[in-house]
Design a protein around this motif. Structure first.
Motif, PDB file in Angstrom:
ATOM      1  N   CYS A  90       0.833  -1.214   0.000  1.00  0.00           N
ATOM      2  CA  CYS A  90       0.000   0.000   0.000  1.00  0.00           C
ATOM      3  C   CYS A  90       0.860   1.254   0.000  1.00  0.00           C
ATOM      4  O   CYS A  90       0.525   2.250  -0.664  1.00  0.00           O
ATOM      5  CB  CYS A  90      -0.939  -0.005   1.199  1.00  0.00           C
ATOM      6  SG  CYS A  90      -2.268  -1.226   1.107  1.00  0.00           S
ATOM      7  N   SER A  91       1.960   1.210   0.718  1.00  0.00           N
ATOM      8  CA  SER A  91       2.869   2.356   0.743  1.00  0.00           C
ATOM      9  C   SER A  91       3.463   2.602  -0.637  1.00  0.00           C
ATOM     10  O   SER A  91       3.599   3.752  -1.076  1.00  0.00           O
ATOM     11  CB  SER A  91       3.991   2.124   1.762  1.00  0.00           C
ATOM     12  OG  SER A  91       3.471   2.023   3.075  1.00  0.00           O
ATOM     13  N   ALA A  92       3.803   1.508  -1.333  1.00  0.00           N
ATOM     14  CA  ALA A  92       4.353   1.645  -2.685  1.00  0.00           C
ATOM     15  C   ALA A  92       3.306   2.210  -3.640  1.00  0.00           C
ATOM     16  O   ALA A  92       3.620   3.022  -4.523  1.00  0.00           O
ATOM     17  CB  ALA A  92       4.856   0.291  -3.183  1.00  0.00           C
ATOM     18  N   ASP A 111      -5.712  -3.137  -6.486  1.00  0.00           N
ATOM     19  CA  ASP A 111      -6.560  -4.118  -5.803  1.00  0.00           C
ATOM     20  C   ASP A 111      -5.785  -5.309  -5.257  1.00  0.00           C
ATOM     21  O   ASP A 111      -6.381  -6.163  -4.591  1.00  0.00           O
ATOM     22  CB  ASP A 111      -7.638  -4.632  -6.769  1.00  0.00           C
ATOM     23  CG  ASP A 111      -8.586  -3.529  -7.221  1.00  0.00           C
ATOM     24  OD1 ASP A 111      -8.937  -2.700  -6.368  1.00  0.00           O
ATOM     25  OD2 ASP A 111      -8.945  -3.498  -8.406  1.00  0.00           O
ATOM     26  N   ILE A 112      -4.499  -5.370  -5.503  1.00  0.00           N
ATOM     27  CA  ILE A 112      -3.711  -6.518  -5.041  1.00  0.00           C
ATOM     28  C   ILE A 112      -3.706  -6.639  -3.517  1.00  0.00           C
ATOM     29  O   ILE A 112      -3.860  -7.750  -2.985  1.00  0.00           O
ATOM     30  CB  ILE A 112      -2.279  -6.455  -5.602  1.00  0.00           C
ATOM     31  CG1 ILE A 112      -2.303  -6.716  -7.116  1.00  0.00           C
ATOM     32  CG2 ILE A 112      -1.362  -7.466  -4.908  1.00  0.00           C
ATOM     33  CD1 ILE A 112      -0.944  -6.673  -7.782  1.00  0.00           C
ATOM     34  N   PRO A 113      -3.525  -5.548  -2.749  1.00  0.00           N
ATOM     35  CA  PRO A 113      -3.500  -5.707  -1.283  1.00  0.00           C
ATOM     36  C   PRO A 113      -4.759  -6.363  -0.727  1.00  0.00           C
ATOM     37  O   PRO A 113      -4.691  -7.104   0.257  1.00  0.00           O
ATOM     38  CB  PRO A 113      -3.355  -4.263  -0.774  1.00  0.00           C
ATOM     39  CG  PRO A 113      -2.664  -3.550  -1.874  1.00  0.00           C
ATOM     40  CD  PRO A 113      -3.206  -4.157  -3.137  1.00  0.00           C
ATOM     41  N   LYS A 114      -5.921  -6.117  -1.332  1.00  0.00           N
ATOM     42  CA  LYS A 114      -7.170  -6.705  -0.846  1.00  0.00           C
ATOM     43  C   LYS A 114      -7.247  -8.208  -1.086  1.00  0.00           C
ATOM     44  O   LYS A 114      -8.067  -8.891  -0.472  1.00  0.00           O
ATOM     45  CB  LYS A 114      -8.364  -6.017  -1.517  1.00  0.00           C
ATOM     46  CG  LYS A 114      -8.503  -4.549  -1.170  1.00  0.00           C
ATOM     47  CD  LYS A 114      -9.773  -3.946  -1.734  1.00  0.00           C
ATOM     48  CE  LYS A 114      -9.733  -3.874  -3.240  1.00  0.00           C
ATOM     49  NZ  LYS A 114     -10.895  -3.133  -3.796  1.00  0.00           N
ATOM     50  N   GLN A 216     -16.283  -8.470 -12.153  1.00  0.00           N
ATOM     51  CA  GLN A 216     -14.934  -9.027 -12.093  1.00  0.00           C
ATOM     52  C   GLN A 216     -13.951  -8.052 -12.726  1.00  0.00           C
ATOM     53  O   GLN A 216     -13.223  -8.387 -13.665  1.00  0.00           O
ATOM     54  CB  GLN A 216     -14.885 -10.387 -12.793  1.00  0.00           C
ATOM     55  CG  GLN A 216     -15.711 -11.455 -12.100  1.00  0.00           C
ATOM     56  CD  GLN A 216     -15.578 -12.809 -12.767  1.00  0.00           C
ATOM     57  OE1 GLN A 216     -15.390 -12.906 -13.969  1.00  0.00           O
ATOM     58  NE2 GLN A 216     -15.676 -13.863 -11.986  1.00  0.00           N
ATOM     59  N   GLN A 217     -13.917  -6.849 -12.208  1.00  0.00           N
ATOM     60  CA  GLN A 217     -13.067  -5.808 -12.774  1.00  0.00           C
ATOM     61  C   GLN A 217     -11.595  -6.164 -12.639  1.00  0.00           C
ATOM     62  O   GLN A 217     -10.813  -5.952 -13.574  1.00  0.00           O
ATOM     63  CB  GLN A 217     -13.345  -4.470 -12.088  1.00  0.00           C
ATOM     64  CG  GLN A 217     -12.555  -3.310 -12.694  1.00  0.00           C
ATOM     65  CD  GLN A 217     -12.885  -1.989 -12.046  1.00  0.00           C
ATOM     66  OE1 GLN A 217     -13.706  -1.916 -11.148  1.00  0.00           O
ATOM     67  NE2 GLN A 217     -12.248  -0.931 -12.496  1.00  0.00           N
ATOM     68  N   PHE A 218     -11.209  -6.710 -11.490  1.00  0.00           N
ATOM     69  CA  PHE A 218      -9.810  -7.089 -11.291  1.00  0.00           C
ATOM     70  C   PHE A 218      -9.381  -8.096 -12.347  1.00  0.00           C
ATOM     71  O   PHE A 218      -8.326  -7.948 -12.978  1.00  0.00           O
ATOM     72  CB  PHE A 218      -9.633  -7.679  -9.885  1.00  0.00           C
ATOM     73  CG  PHE A 218      -8.246  -8.217  -9.630  1.00  0.00           C
ATOM     74  CD1 PHE A 218      -7.233  -7.372  -9.202  1.00  0.00           C
ATOM     75  CD2 PHE A 218      -7.960  -9.558  -9.810  1.00  0.00           C
ATOM     76  CE1 PHE A 218      -5.953  -7.866  -8.971  1.00  0.00           C
ATOM     77  CE2 PHE A 218      -6.696 -10.061  -9.571  1.00  0.00           C
ATOM     78  CZ  PHE A 218      -5.692  -9.214  -9.158  1.00  0.00           C
TER      79      PHE A 218
END
Length: 451
Positions: A90-92, A111-114, A216-218
């Motif tokens: 998230c910081s990146a 959306d990767i962190p989720k 399914q946007q991701f």
């Protein structure tokens, strides 16, 4: 937590909520009822919570006390390995500097962190990416980054060996993230392509009828992004077959794209155009005219974004415009190979080459991430021109971009592309140029004799 005085009534009266006369040794009510009287007339204290901000030191004179004292509450923050990876990611993502903006690799990155914590390969690749990002800043490899990169590769291999897990979108995302890491910290002898594996997994998704379902946007953004490196890798790897699966997956996306030359279905035709130019010559001419019509539009948008100072959008459209320029240069080269080119087309090609050089010069300010795709397109201009001055400038730019990532050998890629074009149509172009040169010489002699 100070003590606050309460009433002096006995326990029995307090319990029954009756007024106690506090007589000793027994109140009148307890005496009348005939029960033991406990605590009559005794002072009691109850303890209550008091906000930290309201406490003051009674020993400090009022004139020296702070008028306002506030302490923020301390919340408990989990610190296991997974939350640390998610926090680092998230910081990146919060970096807005276009030079280090991870969103350049795809809109689904946000959306990767989720999705962390459910797929081991994605978890490991996310950890490797955040560790590798430090090397992009410092230009020095760290032991931690290498260790996490190796661990992520091992975890990814284990996930790919599981038939169910291998087909999940999270595993596909992990493959792509590792491709990014490889570009950052990989070495030239570690340039293994992932195109075949990705193409195989995408073809399975296409065979199962997946076309970007609603909600399914991701997955949709991930698959569209993955198609691009697969297309480019298929130019040099004939084992990668793009159709029919790519058209099934990108049909819905291409309908929303207004720039014809940027539709993935059209980009996916490039490998066949280079390998079998004679079979697709009419389509090459048609697409070349289409791209020439697209270029003024993207050129105008790029100029407007530059005037408005919208840096992030300007960098994105710079990449888009460079791809159109590179595609136009390749198609015009093929057309000229078969003698169908004219002076106007040659002039248009030279304009595209000059413009691509100018874009690469302007893109130096967005290095390393914001302009990471420009040197690959610049190799096309190097192949298409034989002017010593232009080739020299392109080589200087490629050397400069080479400093960003060690794994990229842009001049070697340019040489490979030149051989690829030679095997397809450049030899025919050389023969055509010789014939045209002879005809021009003959015409000049005839004109001279007439005079």
């Amino acid at each position: 937590m100070p003590g606050v005085p309460s009433g002096r009534g006995c326990e029995a009266c307090r319990k029954q909520k009756k007024k106690c006369d506090q007589a000793r040794p027994s109140c009148s009510r307890c005496s009348r009822v005939g029960i033991a009287c406990v605590g009559s007339g005794q002072r009691r204290y109850k303890f209550v919570e008091e906000p930290v901000a309201s406490r003051t030191n009674s020993l400090v004179p009022a004139t020296h006390r702070a008028s306002h004292f506030k302490v923020n509450s301390i919340t408990w923050v989990p610190s296991n390995e997974m939350t640390m990876v998610a926090s680092a990611f998230c910081s990146a993502l919060s970096v807005t500097d276009v030079r280090y903006d991870l969103n350049v690799y795809g809109p689904f990155f946000k959306d990767i962190p989720k999705r962390l914590g459910t797929n081991a390969a994605l978890d490991a690749s996310a950890g490797a990416l955040t560790a590798a990002l430090t090397t992009v800043h410092s230009k020095h490899e760290s032991v931690d980054a290498i260790e996490k990169y190796v661990h992520a590769l091992e975890t990814l291999r284990a996930s790919l060996s599981d038939p169910i897990e291998a087909r999940s979108p999270d595993t596909l995302c992990a493959i792509y993230v590792m491709m990014v890491c490889q570009g950052w910290i990989g070495h030239y002898d570690d340039c293994t392509g992932h195109g075949e594996a990705i193409a195989y997994l995408l073809s399975i998704m296409a065979s199962q009828g997946w076309q970007g379902q609603i909600g399914q946007q991701f997955e949709s953004e991930l698959i569209i992004t993955l198609c691009v490196p697969v297309i480019f890798e298929s130019i040099g790897n004939p084992r990668i077959k793009l159709h029919p699966w790519l058209w099934k997956l990108t049909e819905a996306h291409d309908k929303r794209v207004t720039i014809e030359g940027m539709k993935l279905g059209n980009l996916a035709k490039l490998p066949d155009f280079i390998r079998y130019p004679e079979l697709h010559f009419l389509e090459v001419e048609s697409l070349h005219r289409t791209i020439q019509n697209d270029l003024p539009q993207t050129r105008q948008i790029l100029a407007k974004l530059s005037e408005q100072g919208l840096i992030t959008l300007h960098a994105q459209y710079m990449t888009l415009h460079s791809i159109l320029l590179g595609y136009s240069i390749i198609l015009s080269t093929i057309i000229c190979c078969f003698g169908n080119g004219d002076i106007l087309m040659v002039a248009e090609t030279q304009v595209c080459i000059d413009e691509l050089i100018a874009l690469a010069e302007d893109g130096l300010q967005y290095r390393p991430l914001g302009s990471s795709s420009l040197p690959l397109i610049l190799t096309v201009a190097w192949v298409a021109t034989h002017e010593t001055s232009k080739r020299g400038r392109i080589e200087e730019l490629l050397v400069e971009y080479q400093k960003d990532f060690a794994i990229s050998r842009w001049m070697e890629i340019a040489g490979w592309l030149e051989k690829k074009m030679d095997s397809g149509c450049r030899k025919r172009l050389a023969a055509t140029e010789d014939i045209m040169s002879m005809q021009m010489s003959k015409t000049a002699v005839e004109e001279c004799c007439v005079m």
